[in-house]
Design a protein around this motif. Structure first.
Motif, PDB file in Angstrom:
ATOM      1  N   ARG A 195       0.851  -1.213   0.000  1.00  0.00           N
ATOM      2  CA  ARG A 195       0.000   0.000   0.000  1.00  0.00           C
ATOM      3  C   ARG A 195       0.872   1.244   0.000  1.00  0.00           C
ATOM      4  O   ARG A 195       2.076   1.165   0.233  1.00  0.00           O
ATOM      5  CB  ARG A 195      -0.818   0.068   1.305  1.00  0.00           C
ATOM      6  CG  ARG A 195      -1.739  -1.051   1.520  1.00  0.00           C
ATOM      7  CD  ARG A 195      -2.528  -0.882   2.806  1.00  0.00           C
ATOM      8  NE  ARG A 195      -1.897  -1.543   3.944  1.00  0.00           N
ATOM      9  CZ  ARG A 195      -1.642  -0.949   5.099  1.00  0.00           C
ATOM     10  NH1 ARG A 195      -1.920   0.320   5.266  1.00  0.00           N
ATOM     11  NH2 ARG A 195      -1.100  -1.624   6.082  1.00  0.00           N
ATOM     12  N   TYR A 216       8.068   6.824  17.323  1.00  0.00           N
ATOM     13  CA  TYR A 216       8.233   6.960  15.872  1.00  0.00           C
ATOM     14  C   TYR A 216       9.440   7.855  15.545  1.00  0.00           C
ATOM     15  O   TYR A 216      10.269   7.516  14.698  1.00  0.00           O
ATOM     16  CB  TYR A 216       6.942   7.542  15.301  1.00  0.00           C
ATOM     17  CG  TYR A 216       6.856   7.619  13.803  1.00  0.00           C
ATOM     18  CD1 TYR A 216       6.503   6.501  13.048  1.00  0.00           C
ATOM     19  CD2 TYR A 216       7.099   8.814  13.122  1.00  0.00           C
ATOM     20  CE1 TYR A 216       6.396   6.581  11.660  1.00  0.00           C
ATOM     21  CE2 TYR A 216       6.989   8.903  11.745  1.00  0.00           C
ATOM     22  CZ  TYR A 216       6.632   7.791  11.025  1.00  0.00           C
ATOM     23  OH  TYR A 216       6.537   7.873   9.649  1.00  0.00           O
ATOM     24  N   SER A 219      -1.744   8.678   2.441  1.00  0.00           N
ATOM     25  CA  SER A 219      -1.712   7.209   2.507  1.00  0.00           C
ATOM     26  C   SER A 219      -2.627   6.777   3.642  1.00  0.00           C
ATOM     27  O   SER A 219      -3.173   7.614   4.369  1.00  0.00           O
ATOM     28  CB  SER A 219      -0.290   6.709   2.773  1.00  0.00           C
ATOM     29  OG  SER A 219       0.043   6.921   4.137  1.00  0.00           O
TER      30      SER A 219
END
Ligand code: NAP
Length: 248
Positions: free
Chosen positions: A17, A156, A191
């Motif tokens: 994806r 992250y 996305s």
């Protein structure tokens, strides 16, 4: 790539994806055989079929990149079949956002393991044949968050900053063998990862992007295509920021 040169092999993690899919399609367009990694064969089926249906060569592999044993076993299988992966794109990534005070150990380790340790294990498993061939490309997908930090994303940001340190270290170790190692640091890209953000957060992000729009996966893939090509032969250890001017 000219039609008489042998087909080069590229491996893209998180190819099912978003940014990874766009990268897989771009590397197919530039003549690579594309090995598509995602957690299930089902999720990568569409991109694999798209490439094979377009006269290319692609194969899917089901690997949970947070599991070193799965990476090592698959890399071994791949090297048995293809001998050499010419281009490794470490793209698979997740977010598990939360403020430091409330972040669970699980959310910390899941992100570190999936986003950062996976790059180490794929690189270690696939770099030897590149070094022997005295050519190869390792392209790590970092993030602008690894450069500037972000409240609510300590896991992250740490993983992405770690990827940048890893990129520069491996670049130095393997430059004498003509294996280049670079990172791409996307800004905010359309996305599944960013579609979960609410409009308020998206508006706040857009205010900080001089180009006043989110990027498209293809705009990251174009840069990866350049790094994968011979045009980038003399570039290693760099971070390519692709963010509409967010970080200058
Ligand atoms: P996405 O649409 O959420 O896609 C994530 C991809 O990673 C999917 O293909 C997914 O495969 C794969 N993946 C996740 N966990 C995995 C695991 N444990 N094992 C194997 N594959 C796994 O994300 P994206 O926006 O395209 O992001 C791609 C990369 O760009 C990430 O590293 C992300 O941090 C980075 N990035 C994104 C943005 C952005 O704004 N979108 C900005 C900066 C950096 P499955 O089919 O198995 O789910």
């Amino acid at each position: 790539m000219s039609s008489d040169s042998p087909k080069k092999t590229a491996l893209v993690t998180g190819a099912s994806r978003g940014i990874g899919k766009a990268i897989a399609l771009e590397l197919h367009r530039s003549g690579h055989r594309v090995l598509c990694i995602s957690r299930s064969l089902e999720s990568s089926r569409a991109v694999v079929e798209e490439i094979n249906g377009d006269g290319g060569e692609a194969k899917g592999y089901a690997v949970d990149v947070s599991k070193p044993d799965q990476i090592k076993a698959t890399a071994e299988e791949i090297l048995k079949e293809w001998q050499l992966v010419d281009v490794l794109v470490n793209n698979a990534g997740i977010t598990r956002d939360g403020l430091l005070i409330r972040m669970s150990d699980e959310d910390w380790y899941d992100v570190i393991q999936t986003n950062m340790s996976s790059c180490f294990h794929w690189t270690q498993s696939l770099i030897r044949p590149m070094a022997r061939a005295r050519s190869g490309r390792i392209i790590n997908i970092a993030s602008v968050i690894g450069l500037i930090g972000n409240a609510g994303q300590v896991n992250y940001a740490s993983a992405k900053a770690g990827i940048i340190g890893m990129t520069k270290s491996v670049a130095k170790e393997f430059a004498p063998r003509s294996v280049t190692v670079n990172a791409v640091a996307p800004g905010f890209i359309e996305s599944d990862m960013t579609s979960v953000l609410n409009d308020e957060i998206k508006d706040a992000i857009l205010k900080n992007i001089p180009m006043k729009r989110m990027g498209k996966p293809e705009e990251i893939a174009n840069v990866v295509g350049f790094i994968a090509s011979p045009l980038s032969n003399y570039i290693t250890g760099q971070v390519f920021t692709v963010d509409g001017g967010m970080v200058m």
